[in-house]
Scaffold this active site. Structure first.
Site, PDB file in Angstrom:
ATOM      1  N   ASP A 149     -35.478 -27.527 -22.233  1.00 20.07           N
ATOM      2  CA  ASP A 149     -36.137 -28.301 -21.183  1.00 20.07           C
ATOM      3  C   ASP A 149     -36.687 -27.362 -20.112  1.00 20.07           C
ATOM      4  OD1 ASP A 149     -35.242 -30.549 -22.495  1.00 20.07           O
ATOM      5  OD2 ASP A 149     -33.470 -30.810 -21.208  1.00 20.07           O
TER       6      ASP A 149
HETATM    7  N1  URA Z   1     -29.802 -30.071 -24.203  1.00 25.46           N
HETATM    8  C1  URA Z   1     -30.487 -30.488 -23.125  1.00 25.46           C
HETATM    9  O1  URA Z   1     -30.185 -31.524 -22.556  1.00 25.46           O
HETATM   10  N2  URA Z   1     -31.499 -29.720 -22.680  1.00 25.46           N
HETATM   11  C2  URA Z   1     -31.856 -28.559 -23.255  1.00 25.46           C
HETATM   12  O2  URA Z   1     -32.790 -27.893 -22.791  1.00 25.46           O
HETATM   13  C3  URA Z   1     -31.124 -28.139 -24.372  1.00 25.46           C
HETATM   14  C4  URA Z   1     -30.109 -28.908 -24.831  1.00 25.46           C
END
Ligand code: URA
Length: 242
Positions: free
Chosen positions: A107
């Site tokens: 993310d």
């Molecule tokens: N899980 C999440 O919530 N975000 C990420 O970036 C990776 C794993």
């Protein structure tokens, strides 16, 4: 010669100038292939089996490149974007000719290990749900994380879309109003760590990926920096993939 390419195109892809600039450079006798000066820019060369020199410097051509990046927050794990900065935008110039892409997603606000490669097969294996390559995260959670959460994660929790997660290993480093944990997953659903904590009524406020399969994030990499994997590290990654 399967990998052969026009010499002017090859050198241009390496960032040594436009094709016409390269042609001029070649006229001056600055380019050698296997020790011989080459002035014909249209000559086809296999960069994997030939030694190409420009002004005495040997080109370090490799078919596949494998980079580990410490992704900073605020950058998306994509190749291009009209508005946002991408992980590929952060790559040093020397990698621009390799068509690298991120193998996997983090993310925008997640930090840590992102692999960038042009090896589609390795990327596919790393991400394939069938291969179950583990991913380990370090996180700060708003709320008191308890052994009950660890048990729930071991048994599987139901996400907001009804999906029940595979067994995951939650290690509580510090439990308090803000808790510190490490979580190891064997699958990679969208926003999975955040959604798993939501399923137990808690919120992730900081997230960093610290491991993929047998490969650990090099903590000496500053946020935004990257480096090539060593042959041993690449092996670690491939072992979990075959
Ligand atoms: N899980 C999440 O919530 N975000 C990420 O970036 C990776 C794993």
């Amino acid at each position: 010669m399967k990998n052969s390419q026009r010499l002017d195109k090859l050198l241009s892809n390496f960032g040594y100038g436009t094709r016409s600039e390269i042609r001029n450079l070649m006229k001056d006798g600055t380019v050698k292939v296997d020790g011989n000066i080459v002035k014909d820019a249209s000559m086809h060369v296999d960069p994997l089996s030939s030694t190409i020199e420009l002004r005495g410097r040997i080109l370090n051509y490799r078919e596949f490149i494998y980079l580990m990046m410490n992704k900073p927050a605020g950058v998306i794990s994509a190749t291009t974007d009209k508005k946002l900065k991408t992980a590929v935008d952060l790559l040093p110039e020397e990698f621009s000719c390799f068509d690298l892409f991120p193998a996997g997603r983090l993310d925008i606000d997640t930090e840590g290990m992102l692999l960038l490669t042009n090896d589609g097969q390795l990327a596919h294996n790393l991400l394939s749900p069938k291969k179950h390559v583990s991913k380990r995260y370090h996180a700060i959670i708003d709320g008191m994380v308890t052994e009950a959460d660890a048990k729930a994660f071991r048994e599987g929790v139901m996400l907001d879309d009804g999906y029940v997660t595979m067994p995951a290993n939650l290690e509580i480093i510090k439990s308090g109003q803000h808790s510190e944990i490490e979580l190891e997953l064997h699958e990679g659903k969208f926003h999975q760590v955040k959604r798993m904590f939501e399923a137990v009524g808690k919120k992730v406020i900081y997230l960093k990926r610290i491991r993929m399969g047998g490969l650990k994030l090099d903590e000496s990499l500053e946020p935004g920096a990257c480096r090539e994997l060593t042959p041993e590290e690449l092996e670690l990654l491939k072992q979990r993939n075959t």
